[in-house]
Design a protein around this motif. Sequence first.
Motif, PDB file in Angstrom:
ATOM      1  N   PRO A  10       0.873  -1.177   0.000  1.00  0.00           N
ATOM      2  CA  PRO A  10       0.000   0.000   0.000  1.00  0.00           C
ATOM      3  C   PRO A  10       0.909   1.225   0.000  1.00  0.00           C
ATOM      4  CG  PRO A  10      -0.421  -1.412   1.905  1.00  0.00           C
ATOM      5  CD  PRO A  10       0.819  -1.907   1.253  1.00  0.00           C
ATOM      6  N   TYR A  12       1.688   4.769   1.739  1.00  0.00           N
ATOM      7  CA  TYR A  12       1.446   5.153   3.137  1.00  0.00           C
ATOM      8  C   TYR A  12       1.030   6.609   3.261  1.00  0.00           C
ATOM      9  CZ  TYR A  12       3.459   0.645   3.784  1.00  0.00           C
ATOM     10  OH  TYR A  12       3.657  -0.697   3.718  1.00  0.00           O
ATOM     11  N   TYR A  13       0.047   6.848   4.122  1.00  0.00           N
ATOM     12  CA  TYR A  13      -0.356   8.228   4.395  1.00  0.00           C
ATOM     13  C   TYR A  13       0.815   8.950   5.034  1.00  0.00           C
ATOM     14  CZ  TYR A  13      -5.291   7.008   3.761  1.00  0.00           C
ATOM     15  OH  TYR A  13      -6.481   6.613   3.249  1.00  0.00           O
ATOM     16  N   HIS A  19       5.853   3.352  11.652  1.00  0.00           N
ATOM     17  CA  HIS A  19       6.074   2.619  12.901  1.00  0.00           C
ATOM     18  C   HIS A  19       6.090   1.138  12.568  1.00  0.00           C
ATOM     19  CE1 HIS A  19       1.762   1.795  12.707  1.00  0.00           C
ATOM     20  NE2 HIS A  19       1.552   3.092  12.565  1.00  0.00           N
ATOM     21  N   THR A  22       3.116  -0.086  10.315  1.00  0.00           N
ATOM     22  CA  THR A  22       3.146   0.202   8.872  1.00  0.00           C
ATOM     23  C   THR A  22       4.351  -0.469   8.204  1.00  0.00           C
ATOM     24  OG1 THR A  22       3.987   2.363   9.552  1.00  0.00           O
ATOM     25  CG2 THR A  22       1.789   2.327   8.662  1.00  0.00           C
ATOM     26  N   ASP A  50       1.078   8.124   0.006  1.00  0.00           N
ATOM     27  CA  ASP A  50      -0.274   8.563  -0.352  1.00  0.00           C
ATOM     28  C   ASP A  50      -0.434   9.964   0.228  1.00  0.00           C
ATOM     29  OD1 ASP A  50      -2.988   8.772  -0.740  1.00  0.00           O
ATOM     30  OD2 ASP A  50      -3.509   6.883   0.254  1.00  0.00           O
ATOM     31  N   TRP A 224      -9.043   7.690  -2.095  1.00  0.00           N
ATOM     32  CA  TRP A 224      -8.879   6.244  -2.304  1.00  0.00           C
ATOM     33  C   TRP A 224      -8.898   5.885  -3.790  1.00  0.00           C
ATOM     34  CZ3 TRP A 224      -6.863   2.209  -0.215  1.00  0.00           C
ATOM     35  CH2 TRP A 224      -6.663   2.182   1.162  1.00  0.00           C
ATOM     36  N   MET A 253      -1.147  -5.924   1.739  1.00  0.00           N
ATOM     37  CA  MET A 253      -1.798  -4.855   2.519  1.00  0.00           C
ATOM     38  C   MET A 253      -2.271  -5.416   3.858  1.00  0.00           C
ATOM     39  SD  MET A 253      -5.197  -5.025   0.296  1.00  0.00           S
ATOM     40  CE  MET A 253      -4.165  -5.600  -1.025  1.00  0.00           C
ATOM     41  N   ASP A 256      -7.401  -4.009   7.045  1.00  0.00           N
ATOM     42  CA  ASP A 256      -8.313  -2.868   7.114  1.00  0.00           C
ATOM     43  C   ASP A 256      -8.592  -2.227   5.764  1.00  0.00           C
ATOM     44  OD1 ASP A 256      -5.550  -2.397   7.458  1.00  0.00           O
ATOM     45  OD2 ASP A 256      -5.892  -0.310   8.007  1.00  0.00           O
ATOM     46  N   HIS A 262      -9.353  -2.561  -1.821  1.00  0.00           N
ATOM     47  CA  HIS A 262      -8.577  -3.351  -2.786  1.00  0.00           C
ATOM     48  C   HIS A 262      -9.364  -4.501  -3.401  1.00  0.00           C
ATOM     49  CE1 HIS A 262      -5.235  -1.164  -0.982  1.00  0.00           C
ATOM     50  NE2 HIS A 262      -4.513  -1.507  -2.033  1.00  0.00           N
ATOM     51  N   HIS A 284      -3.053  -9.022   5.406  1.00  0.00           N
ATOM     52  CA  HIS A 284      -2.576  -9.586   6.674  1.00  0.00           C
ATOM     53  C   HIS A 284      -3.291  -8.937   7.858  1.00  0.00           C
ATOM     54  CE1 HIS A 284      -0.260  -6.030   7.744  1.00  0.00           C
ATOM     55  NE2 HIS A 284       0.250  -6.014   6.530  1.00  0.00           N
ATOM     56  N   ALA A 285      -3.155  -9.584   9.015  1.00  0.00           N
ATOM     57  CA  ALA A 285      -3.813  -9.065  10.221  1.00  0.00           C
ATOM     58  C   ALA A 285      -2.957  -7.957  10.828  1.00  0.00           C
ATOM     59  CB  ALA A 285      -4.036 -10.207  11.206  1.00  0.00           C
ATOM     60  N   MET A 287      -0.776  -5.796  13.897  1.00  0.00           N
ATOM     61  CA  MET A 287       0.103  -5.858  15.062  1.00  0.00           C
ATOM     62  C   MET A 287      -0.523  -4.930  16.107  1.00  0.00           C
ATOM     63  SD  MET A 287       2.834  -7.262  16.030  1.00  0.00           S
ATOM     64  CE  MET A 287       4.375  -7.533  15.213  1.00  0.00           C
ATOM     65  N   LYS A 293      -4.701  -1.512  17.873  1.00  0.00           N
ATOM     66  CA  LYS A 293      -3.861  -1.456  16.683  1.00  0.00           C
ATOM     67  C   LYS A 293      -2.792  -0.384  16.888  1.00  0.00           C
ATOM     68  CE  LYS A 293      -4.202  -0.326  11.803  1.00  0.00           C
ATOM     69  NZ  LYS A 293      -4.890   0.560  10.905  1.00  0.00           N
ATOM     70  N   ILE A 294      -1.558  -0.720  16.541  1.00  0.00           N
ATOM     71  CA  ILE A 294      -0.513   0.299  16.648  1.00  0.00           C
ATOM     72  C   ILE A 294      -0.842   1.376  15.618  1.00  0.00           C
ATOM     73  CG2 ILE A 294       1.938   0.774  16.270  1.00  0.00           C
ATOM     74  CD1 ILE A 294       2.514  -2.090  17.058  1.00  0.00           C
TER      75      ILE A 294
HETATM   76  N1  MSP Z   1      -2.951   5.201   2.270  1.00  0.00           N
HETATM   77  C1  MSP Z   1      -3.683   4.031   2.549  1.00  0.00           C
HETATM   78  C2  MSP Z   1      -3.350   2.933   1.581  1.00  0.00           C
HETATM   79  C3  MSP Z   1      -3.583   3.256   0.140  1.00  0.00           C
HETATM   80  S1  MSP Z   1      -3.091   1.932  -0.889  1.00  0.00           S
HETATM   81  C4  MSP Z   1      -3.675   2.326  -2.379  1.00  0.00           C
HETATM   82  C5  MSP Z   1      -3.382   3.545   3.980  1.00  0.00           C
HETATM   83  N2  MSP Z   1      -2.237   3.962   4.505  1.00  0.00           N
HETATM   84  S2  MSP Z   1      -1.749   3.650   6.004  1.00  0.00           S
HETATM   85  O1  MSP Z   1      -0.498   4.334   6.130  1.00  0.00           O
HETATM   86  O2  MSP Z   1      -2.770   3.986   6.929  1.00  0.00           O
HETATM   87  O3  MSP Z   1      -1.566   2.113   6.120  1.00  0.00           O
HETATM   88  C6  MSP Z   1      -0.693   1.423   5.279  1.00  0.00           C
HETATM   89  C7  MSP Z   1      -0.599  -0.030   5.624  1.00  0.00           C
HETATM   90  O4  MSP Z   1      -0.090  -0.227   6.932  1.00  0.00           O
HETATM   91  C8  MSP Z   1      -1.913  -0.775   5.559  1.00  0.00           C
HETATM   92  O5  MSP Z   1      -1.698  -2.007   4.925  1.00  0.00           O
HETATM   93  C9  MSP Z   1      -2.257  -0.997   6.998  1.00  0.00           C
HETATM   94  O6  MSP Z   1      -3.059  -2.106   7.166  1.00  0.00           O
HETATM   95  C10 MSP Z   1      -0.873  -1.217   7.578  1.00  0.00           C
HETATM   96  N3  MSP Z   1      -0.855  -1.008   8.998  1.00  0.00           N
HETATM   97  C11 MSP Z   1      -0.973   0.173   9.681  1.00  0.00           C
HETATM   98  N4  MSP Z   1      -0.938  -0.099  11.014  1.00  0.00           N
HETATM   99  C12 MSP Z   1      -0.788  -1.422  11.204  1.00  0.00           C
HETATM  100  C13 MSP Z   1      -0.671  -2.246  12.310  1.00  0.00           C
HETATM  101  N5  MSP Z   1      -0.700  -1.773  13.530  1.00  0.00           N
HETATM  102  N6  MSP Z   1      -0.493  -3.570  12.097  1.00  0.00           N
HETATM  103  C14 MSP Z   1      -0.415  -4.089  10.843  1.00  0.00           C
HETATM  104  N7  MSP Z   1      -0.530  -3.350   9.784  1.00  0.00           N
HETATM  105  C15 MSP Z   1      -0.763  -2.011   9.910  1.00  0.00           C
HETATM  106  O7  MSP Z   1      -4.177   2.807   4.514  1.00  0.00           O
END
Ligand code: MSP
Length: 641
Positions: A10, A12-13, A19, A22, A50, A224, A253, A256, A262, A284-285, A287, A293-294
């Motif tokens: 994915p 990342y925002y 952390h 992510t 992102d 999105w 990804m 969530d 997706h 995946h699930a 952490m 959720k972290i």
């Molecule tokens: N920007 C969107 C993704 C757009 S993809 C076209 C987004 N970004 S995010 O930064 O919030 O998350 C990115 C990824 O990190 C996601 O797959 C999300 O599930 C993963 N995780 C963020 N925190 C997490 C945990 N604590 N544990 C596992 N995965 C985690 O969503």
Amino acid sequence: MRKRFYITTPIYYVNSVPHIGTALTTLASDVTARYRAMRGDDVTFVTGTDENGTKVMEAAQRAGKDTQAFVDEISGAFADVFTGLKIGYSDFIRTTEPRHRRAVQEVFTRLRDAGYVTLGKYEGWYDVSSETFFRESDLVDGKSPDGNEVRWVEEENWFFRLSEFEKPLLDHIEAHPEFILPEARRNEVVSFIRRGLRDASITRTNPGWGIPVPGDETKVIYVWFDALINYLAAAGWPDEGWQALWPADVEWMGKDILTRFHATLWPAMLMGLGLPLPTTLVGHAWMLMGGEKISKSKGNVVAPLDLARDLAAASGCAEDAAIDAVRYYMAATLPLENDATFTHDDFEKHYNSDLANDLGNALNRSLAMSAKFVGAVVPDAPVEPEVAAAIRAAKDGFEAAMAVYDVAAATSAAFGLVRFLNKHIDTRAPWALAKAGDPALGSVMGSILLTLRSAEGLVRPIMPGVADAIAAQLGVAPLTEWDAIGTPGSLPAGTVLSEPKPIFPRLDLKAKAAAQAAPPKPEKPKKEPPIPMEPIGIEDFAKVELRIGRVLEAVPLEGSDKLLKLDVLVGDEKRQIVAGIRKNYTPEQMIGRQVVVVFNLKPAMLRGTESQGMLLAAVDEQGGAILLRPEKEAPEGAKVR
Ligand code: MSP
């Protein structure tokens, strides 16, 4: 043209730095990429950021920064952390780049021309935190299903006719069981689609940030819809040559963002464009930490490079090995179906038992015994059949796990071989064979060394630096071809071995536990100074700025048995606070907790460490602290009056 193996993460925002939550998705993708490359695939691995959403724009405003400068800075921080974690991406795409903006506008135009995008009115709720539209009936106690604040939105918007794709999506999922993994997640997606898909609002009123709708500058494209297109843009679409990459072989990804985005919106967009769908989506699930959720909004983040740095300092291992240890931990615990929980204790236990003990012993014993019994040279002798079988089984186990993207199971298969090696050394007892002058010694030692060499190959996608170090100690070039793992040719007879050098010194957990569990010395109850009787006016009280903070990190302050050193996030500002609460609180109890901070207190030096604030606490009969915290979760940085 040979199709390349295309792996995506994915994007990342960029509202906060990465952390371990992510970093997890990126690490899983990196292990996949390294494994596929070893198997001979021509791999392209794309990650990125992102940057166009409301969430990001508001984070920039809160930080008082220009939005573009803010996203440049945080996107750079993601790239730096990924490089630090040895993420070997081939491309890093940012949604503010021209190649991405152009692809997004092209998708929008093509879908509008094809009649899949039409104008309508949106009335409903919007969750900025997850950038998701919700119906009234989706809300739980007035919040999003994840507990985020929602805002009411009434706008004229463009809609994507998602409802038309219900049946084609269900048909595709049924015909391609490999499309959504793991299997349990596929069932969730199917029931989500069966509940009915609504047409999706894919624009927002232009807030001055985002990709404008072609021909209508008053609106920007919903973040999105915009973000998903990065996968195509990075493949070079719509320019010639995109077929060399597209469709993606695997899109990694977290769970969530699988179901709503997706596995429904994205494939429907591709179907509308007449483009092929990605082969596999892995959700995946999570952490978790402290049951949650972290995430930045929960304030319980652990930065992966800090974790490595602290490990190197505490254990004495090299920083490069510490990075691999963090990678190992993330891979070994990578939650696929069920959520996992991160604790520093668990991390340290994995380090000691799997890396310092199992891998460390296997390496050290194999090389030390070779020096002693076969002159530090690989013997010319046949491999024992049971060893060949064990190597084969570990390799098969790794391959089977990676075929369904189960990184934790693959890691466990690799470490199964390391543990086999230690057991095999115990049962074959080369020292006894040497003493007895048994001719089997050559074959036994050769088999032990080949097992070590094979383990090097199996751990390489997870710990590339450690794999290199093992190869160097074995006196050979890194084993980079998967097919060579387990072959006698991968460690030719006559190879001169090096001295064993420990990679992962043990962490002294007993000393740490003893320090934490030491019974507190009996202390005389302290007398509190009398409360001054002179009343103060409200203007005096107003001088004290009290705010809600969240403890990100807590460690005992060296040289003191009373003080904890805390990193506390107050709004957007991180403060280091030294608090005399160690008698009543362990560092673990503090992490993730909300506290009341005296925010405008002059910094003070406590035991040589700067404290930039103070926590409010009631005082118990022994003079100990009972920390104050809000009766329910308060907004981050909220004022206390
Ligand atoms: N920007 C969107 C993704 C757009 S993809 C076209 C987004 N970004 S995010 O930064 O919030 O998350 C990115 C990824 O990190 C996601 O797959 C999300 O599930 C993963 N995780 C963020 N925190 C997490 C945990 N604590 N544990 C596992 N995965 C985690 O969503």
